[in-house]
Scaffold this active site. Structure first.
Site, PDB file in Angstrom:
ATOM      1  CG  MET A 359      -1.959   1.116   1.200  1.00 12.83           C
ATOM      2  SD  MET A 359      -3.136   0.989  -0.167  1.00 12.83           S
ATOM      3  CE  MET A 359      -4.011  -0.506   0.274  1.00 12.83           C
ATOM      4  N   GLY A 360       0.848   1.979  -1.094  1.00 10.27           N
ATOM      5  CA  GLY A 360       1.630   3.195  -1.192  1.00 10.27           C
ATOM      6  C   GLY A 360       0.844   4.399  -0.719  1.00 10.27           C
ATOM      7  CB  CYS A 361       1.762   7.958  -0.317  1.00  6.01           C
ATOM      8  SG  CYS A 361       2.447   8.358  -1.939  1.00  6.01           S
ATOM      9  CB  SER A 362      -1.154   7.493  -4.621  1.00  5.89           C
ATOM     10  OG  SER A 362      -0.386   6.515  -5.282  1.00  5.89           O
ATOM     11  N   GLY A 363      -2.325   4.671  -2.748  1.00 12.68           N
ATOM     12  CA  GLY A 363      -3.203   3.526  -2.880  1.00 12.68           C
ATOM     13  C   GLY A 363      -2.446   2.222  -3.010  1.00 12.68           C
TER      14      GLY A 363
END
Length: 386
Positions: A359-363
């Site tokens: 899970m990254g900062c944008s999804g």
């Protein structure tokens, strides 16, 4: 003179001016209101009906028990839920009313209601599709249909080119891909842009508050929750004060203008719901619905729906795939729906590429070794996850 009275007078004169300009001096539209079952009793229904009737744009027709004030309106007595539903159906069928606002109605699978709330940050009206009913038992298919329902409602209230955004819930990326495919096939969709710096048609909480799209698409259960929050966040949830209710029921082949409110809806919301029902009746809801579904079907809506249903069924019969030898993964592939994340990883494993989900900062993201980044992205695309 109060601002509300000024607004009412302004609306009446605007309606008269339109009638004189178009020559349409036909009979006034009638909108039904069922008055049984509110958590706030009959008094809230009386207040709402009085507010709506005072605008002079349409007549309010009451359906429900006989009480001391129902004599002030056209009234059809109905003492229980079944009588209420039967009366709604009869009055719509014979043309006595052109729409109805009610607390409950049995809708078939494939039909759901399109709500309308007031964005707290900007005060603009936002269509929320959808808020009650079951458009489909497959979440992503339902949300694609919800998009069409939302566009129909927006056009019926006079928004000729509504912008459409997809709320960032499970399935959002899959729904976006499906809607873009539908758009590429010829069904016109004007995609909204998030107010977030990364933009895009997938919307976040900020967008709900600012109303960055005319139509916001979500699954029905989430939509129902959001309508409650937007309508009653100032009252602790017991009394809805803002918005237009849970909206008209829409679905392919459905031919009734029935709008839903909650048992917790207060007089302002019920009065607005009556106006919403009037606006979509006047705007030709049923005709627009038929036209939009016809256009969507010509753009291969059925093929898109079938693919989503097949994918949903296949996900419950996944084959077991073993991971290749573990590698250092520092390159990320973004834009994959969270519901597809594990399937995308397994597709890469099956092709001999080691991958992990994250899970990254944008999804949601899929992580692979830098040396495999280009190859992995192509595999993900070939499998329909991007």
């Amino acid at each position: 003179m109060s601002d509300q009275i000024k607004q009412t007078i302004s609306e009446v004169f605007a309606e008269l001016a339109t009638a004189l300009e178009t020559g349409d001096m036909g009979p006034k539209i009638k909108i039904g209101l069922t008055i049984n079952g509110s958590e706030h009793g009959f008094e809230v229904m009386k207040t709402a009906a009085t507010i709506a009737q005072a605008k002079g744009l349409f007549d309010v027709v009451l359906i429900g028990e006989k009480v001391d004030w129902t004599q002030d309106f056209e009234h059809y007595e109905a003492t229980n839920e079944q009588e209420v539903e039967d009366t709604i159906d009869r009055l719509l069928a014979d043309g006595t009313i052109q729409g109805c606002v009610t607390l409950h109605h049995n809708f078939p699978i494939g039909v759901s209601t399109v709500g309308r709330y007031i964005a707290p940050a900007t005060g603009r009206d936002v269509i929320l599709a959808t808020t009650t009913g079951t458009t489909s038992t497959v979440r992503t298919e339902g949300m694609v249909l919800n998009a069409i329902n939302g566009i129909i409602a927006a056009k019926a209230i006079g928004i000729t080119e509504p912008t459409v955004g997809i709320l960032n819930v499970e399935g959002a990326k899959t729904v976006e891909r499906s809607l873009r495919e539908l758009s590429d096939n010829g069904y016109t969709i004007h995609f909204a842009e998030s107010v977030r710096s990364d933009g895009g048609a997938v919307l976040r909480g900020n967008d709900l508050l600012t109303g960055s799209a005319d139509v916001i698409i979500t699954d029905t259960l989430t939509g129902n929750l959001l309508m409650k929050l937007m309508g009653a966040f100032t009252t602790g949830g017991q009394y809805e004060t803002a918005g237009y209710g849970y909206g008209p029921a829409i679905g392919e082949g459905f031919d009734q203008n029935i709008c839903i409110i909650s048992r917790a809806s207060g007089a302002p919301v019920i009065a607005n719901a009556l106006q919403y029902a009037y606006e979509v009746a006047k705007g030709g809801l049923l005709t627009i619905s038929k036209q939009e579904f016809q256009a969507a079907n010509q753009a291969k809506l059925k093929d898109i729906r079938d693919a989503l249903v097949a994918k949903d069924g296949a996900s419950s019969h996944e084959e077991e795939v073993s991971a290749p030898a573990k590698e250092v993964v520092t390159s990320s592939i973004m834009g994959i729906d969270v519901l597809d994340l594990e399937e995308a990883v397994k597709a890469l494993w099956k092709a001999g590429v080691y991958a992990e989900s994250g899970m990254g900062c944008s999804g949601p993201i899929v992580l692979v070794n830098d040396n495999n980044a280009e190859k992995a992205e192509q595999i993900v695309k070939d499998n329909g996850f991007l």
